[in-house]
Design a protein around this motif. Sequence first.
Motif, PDB file in Angstrom:
ATOM      1  N   ARG A 443       2.822  96.237 -37.411  1.00 25.44           N
ATOM      2  CA  ARG A 443       3.465  97.059 -38.440  1.00 25.44           C
ATOM      3  C   ARG A 443       2.491  97.351 -39.586  1.00 25.44           C
ATOM      4  O   ARG A 443       2.367  98.496 -40.032  1.00 25.44           O
ATOM      5  N   LEU A 444       1.808  96.321 -40.061  1.00 28.35           N
ATOM      6  CA  LEU A 444       0.859  96.509 -41.150  1.00 28.35           C
ATOM      7  C   LEU A 444      -0.292  97.426 -40.748  1.00 28.35           C
ATOM      8  O   LEU A 444      -0.681  98.325 -41.503  1.00 28.35           O
ATOM      9  N   SER A 445      -0.832  97.210 -39.552  1.00 24.73           N
ATOM     10  CA  SER A 445      -1.957  98.017 -39.099  1.00 24.73           C
ATOM     11  C   SER A 445      -1.575  99.485 -39.005  1.00 24.73           C
ATOM     12  O   SER A 445      -2.337 100.374 -39.404  1.00 24.73           O
ATOM     13  N   ALA A 446      -0.388  99.748 -38.451  1.00 26.14           N
ATOM     14  CA  ALA A 446       0.078 101.131 -38.335  1.00 26.14           C
ATOM     15  C   ALA A 446       0.299 101.757 -39.706  1.00 26.14           C
ATOM     16  O   ALA A 446      -0.052 102.917 -39.942  1.00 26.14           O
ATOM     17  N   MET A 447       0.849 100.985 -40.619  1.00 22.97           N
ATOM     18  CA  MET A 447       1.103 101.490 -41.970  1.00 22.97           C
ATOM     19  C   MET A 447      -0.200 101.828 -42.677  1.00 22.97           C
ATOM     20  O   MET A 447      -0.321 102.862 -43.333  1.00 22.97           O
ATOM     21  N   TRP A 448      -1.202 100.980 -42.524  1.00 26.35           N
ATOM     22  CA  TRP A 448      -2.472 101.223 -43.197  1.00 26.35           C
ATOM     23  C   TRP A 448      -3.243 102.374 -42.566  1.00 26.35           C
ATOM     24  O   TRP A 448      -3.988 103.074 -43.251  1.00 26.35           O
ATOM     25  N   ARG A 449      -3.069 102.586 -41.247  1.00 26.11           N
ATOM     26  CA  ARG A 449      -3.739 103.721 -40.605  1.00 26.11           C
ATOM     27  C   ARG A 449      -3.166 105.033 -41.111  1.00 26.11           C
ATOM     28  O   ARG A 449      -3.876 106.030 -41.249  1.00 26.11           O
ATOM     29  N   ARG A 450      -1.869 105.048 -41.392  1.00 30.51           N
ATOM     30  CA  ARG A 450      -1.224 106.284 -41.857  1.00 30.51           C
ATOM     31  C   ARG A 450      -1.516 106.559 -43.322  1.00 30.51           C
ATOM     32  O   ARG A 450      -1.457 107.696 -43.767  1.00 30.51           O
TER      33      ARG A 450
END
Length: 539
Positions: A443-450
């Motif tokens: 979840r964190l990784s996806a949020m930071w990529r966006r």
Amino acid sequence: MNRKPTVVLGMLGPTLDTGKTPERWGRWRPSVALCQHEDLLVDRFELLHQRRFEALARTVMEDVRHVSPETLVRGHAVEVDDPWDFEAVYGALHDFARAYPFAPDREDYLVHITTGTHVAQICLFLLTESRYFPARLLQTSPPKREREETAAGSYAIIDLDLSKYDRIASRFQKEQREAVSFLKGGIETRNPGYNRLIERIEHVAIASRAPILLMGPTGAGKSQLARKIYDLKRARRQVSGDFVDLNCATVRGDGAMSALFGHTRGAFTGALKDRPGLLRKAHEGVLFLDEIGELGADEQAMLLRAIEERSFLPVGSDREVKSEFQLLAGTNRDLGLEVAAGRFREDLLARINLWTFRLPGLRDRAEDIEPNLDHELDASARLLGVRITMSRDARARFLGFATSPEAAWPGNFRDFNAAVTRMATLAPGGRIGAAIVEEEIERLSAMWRRAPVAGGGGSDADDLVVEALGERRAAALDLFDRAQLAEVLRVVKGARSLSEAGRVLFSASRARKKSVNDADRLRKYLARFDIDWGALKGG
């Protein structure tokens, strides 16, 4: 070892030292009695007195010579019109101390504080404490009838050097440790730089009422620290008013002026009644202005006057309002650059940056991630009413990710707090397992990529592009190139070396290559935009 000569400095006591007839020898007189102690050899006695008591001073000096022939007695006229005028007495004694040829390396000094008015005794204490008199205090007492003592009575020597008193020093150290721990929210932080920073903030918060500027990235804990500073000052009874805070980014124009300085009824459309304003509410308390760099030019000008003169005009009023408050300010901007760009007043910055402290982001405090994890788990347990634990594997996995270059933490402790809260809420029976940790990492990784491309710009990562290239060159980039460069710069900023940043950015492709040179590959990519690694890290 040779004994240093003992020198006593004391005020004549017009009441306690009085006596002319032979009957005076039956009375306890402090200035005479202090020279009668067998275990206190006074080599020289400097007797201070007013000129109108010259005759009494001569009698006392003769009596001292009689009881202690080895004592050299010298009189000094210290003229004060009113012995109860604190300023006058302090000034006269201060002048005497500055003119006296003290030689503490050759003589031992005692200041007798039994005689003289209470004002004189207080002044002697203060001058000794501040080392104008490089001495210890001497307190004498008359004989007690119920006990067999000599006519000299008793005496006590008091050293005001608190460092010599282990229990007192330990108490002060304990109080300071408690205050520092309080500012850190009770978290046993391990980062040496951060711990030194909080110790300095604690010292300044207690010693000064000057404005304090807290700088640092979003989510670094500026608001929480400001509240802790207020609570600490309140506990020490340094402020009696309220803690009043405002995020300056949430108000604009008339709304900002009204929120800060208040308004009178009818001052503008919609002003249906008087409003006191936050500065007035902060009277005798603390005003915290977060994101102070967002204030407009008019608000900055009025705030400057309020800081300097402790007064201001509410909107629509011609009557000044007074408010005594301590200002704490927070910002995630470089206010020096804002001044250079004409967006922030140079004179206001000069007033608020006497004490400036820069709070590091979470990535710069990798040592503190584990104790903060324990703190957030305890906080989640209180919030949810359930004991929260983590399995050993889950804890190791989360800490490994949280301290790695892959963990951006753009929101710093806000992101961290949210991550732990989510895991605690989803944990069955309050036990966080590896599966929940993996889900949160995804979840964190996806949020930071966006984050870099959300809304087409305006994020912290996107700001790095503007910082590196300037507004005009950044605006000329295609959205694809800008988003890619923003992510690269984010990783580079958080990495300790060019090689570390390269390993993160090229982790997938490097696994397929026999020979890799991630640093060189990254250096060439940055060169396409005329970006130098050393200059980037130095900024």
